[in-house]
Design an enzyme around this catalytic site. Structure first.
Site, PDB file in Angstrom:
ATOM      1  CG  ASP A   8      -0.758   1.028   1.905  1.00 25.14           C
ATOM      2  OD1 ASP A   8      -1.874   1.708   1.110  1.00 25.14           O
ATOM      3  OD2 ASP A   8      -1.076   1.538   2.837  1.00 25.14           O
ATOM      4  CG  ASP A  10      -1.481   7.748   0.304  1.00 21.86           C
ATOM      5  OD1 ASP A  10      -2.166   7.437  -0.370  1.00 21.86           O
ATOM      6  OD2 ASP A  10      -0.703   8.463  -0.127  1.00 21.86           O
ATOM      7  NE  ARG A  54     -10.489  10.607   2.435  1.00 24.08           N
ATOM      8  CZ  ARG A  54      -9.151   9.594   2.053  1.00 24.08           C
ATOM      9  NH1 ARG A  54      -8.647  10.695   1.307  1.00 24.08           N
ATOM     10  NH2 ARG A  54      -9.021   8.940   1.110  1.00 24.08           N
TER      11      ARG A  54
HETATM   12  C1  XBP Z   1      -5.422   6.119   0.743  1.00 19.45           C
HETATM   13  C2  XBP Z   1      -6.596   7.037   0.296  1.00 19.45           C
HETATM   14  C3  XBP Z   1      -6.162   7.623  -0.775  1.00 19.45           C
HETATM   15  C4  XBP Z   1      -5.285   9.272  -0.375  1.00 19.45           C
HETATM   16  C5  XBP Z   1      -6.059  10.190  -0.867  1.00 19.45           C
HETATM   17  O1  XBP Z   1      -4.798   5.141  -0.078  1.00 19.45           O
HETATM   18  O2  XBP Z   1      -7.480   6.600   0.559  1.00 19.45           O
HETATM   19  O3  XBP Z   1      -7.048   8.441  -1.569  1.00 19.45           O
HETATM   20  O4  XBP Z   1      -5.971   9.339   0.964  1.00 19.45           O
HETATM   21  O5  XBP Z   1      -5.353  10.114  -2.520  1.00 19.45           O
HETATM   22  P1  XBP Z   1      -3.907   3.953   0.349  1.00 19.45           P
HETATM   23  P2  XBP Z   1      -6.034  10.480  -3.722  1.00 19.45           P
HETATM   24  O6  XBP Z   1      -3.796   3.772   1.398  1.00 19.45           O
HETATM   25  O7  XBP Z   1      -4.090   2.571  -0.785  1.00 19.45           O
HETATM   26  O8  XBP Z   1      -2.394   4.488  -0.758  1.00 19.45           O
HETATM   27  O9  XBP Z   1      -6.748  12.280  -3.678  1.00 19.45           O
HETATM   28  O10 XBP Z   1      -4.655  10.695  -4.636  1.00 19.45           O
HETATM   29  O11 XBP Z   1      -7.148   9.380  -3.955  1.00 19.45           O
HETATM   30 MG    MG Z   2      -2.826   3.613   3.059  1.00 18.02          MG
END
Ligand code: XBP
Ligand code: MG
Length: 232
Positions: A8, A10, A54
């Protein structure tokens, strides 16, 4: 036999979410929207995976009376946020979380392939890899990101896409995740999951993960499963 590690992004590869939050707030200001997402509110909104989703959730929950008009502006707001996120990451740097680089290098040395399965938009992962692996054109073998998945996490789509592109059986991979939704997504795709909570997921349950570590920098973490796979 372990053939791939699937990360993953973020919260797992790097602590990115507060930069996303700042990017959103900078976009709101630039567009004259009187909104300011505090860390506490953002932690709540993070229960909805996907920045665009979101934003729509926030509009519907907090501004229902203007929802139709505001939702039409969502693409513009999100595009601007992504631009500001990139500027914040470029200016402040975006370090990998502890242990990530070591694990990536050990996997490479052991011939284990590397993939990313993330909800975030593709430009954001490209930037993170460019900032942290500047001399490697393609540090990860497979990238599965953002809108490539018809349904975002906790649906299995994005991890299933990474598994498909790797050409492996899910049992031959390990997924690394920081959030409850991400764990559910990887499990639904048939992958064993190693969990490591991040700043915004400290309160998350990690049900289904075969192990949980504070971060990947613990070289002697006593999780037998991984030790069975990880390199002596
Ligand atoms: C985390 C998410 C992403 C980020 C924001 O992604 O939910 O949407 O918060 O990025 P992961 P975007 O943990 O799966 O990496 O605004 O580009 O969606
Ligand atoms: Mg994540």
């Amino acid at each position: 036999m372990l053939r791939a590690l699937i990360f993953d992004v973020d919260g797992t590869l790097a602590e990115t979410e507060d930069l996303h939050r700042q990017g959103f707030n900078r976009a709101f200001r630039a567009l004259g929207l009187p909104w300011d997402w505090s860390p506490d509110l953002y932690a709540e909104l993070l229960k909805v995976m996907g920045g665009k989703e979101r934003l729509v959730h926030y509009i519907e929950q907090f501004h229902p009376g203007e929802a139709d008009g505001l939702k039409r502006r969502m693409p513009e707001i999100h595009d601007l946020k992504t631009r500001y996120y990139g500027e914040l990451a470029e200016s402040g740097g975006l370090a990998l979380r502890p242990g990530v680089r070591r694990l990536v290098e050990q996997a490479r040395d052991a011939g284990v392939r590397l993939a990313v399965a993330t909800t975030t938009s593709r430009p954001n992962i490209d930037l993170l890899l460019r900032l942290n692996f500047p001399n490697q054109a393609q540090p990860f073998d497979v990238i599965a990101a953002g809108d490539e998945a018809a349904q975002k996490k906790p649906a299995p789509d994005i991890f299933a896409l990474a598994v498909h592109r790797l050409g492996i059986d899910p049992s031959e991979g390990i997924a690394f995740e920081d959030s409850a939704a991400g764990i559910r997504s990887a499990l639904a795709a048939g992958l064993p999951v190693l969990a490591t909570r991040s700043r915004y997921t400290q309160s998350h349950r990690l049900d289904g993960a075969f192990s949980a570590v504070s971060d990947l920098g613990e070289p002697d973490a006593p999780h037998a499963h991984l030790q069975g796979h990880v390199w002596p």
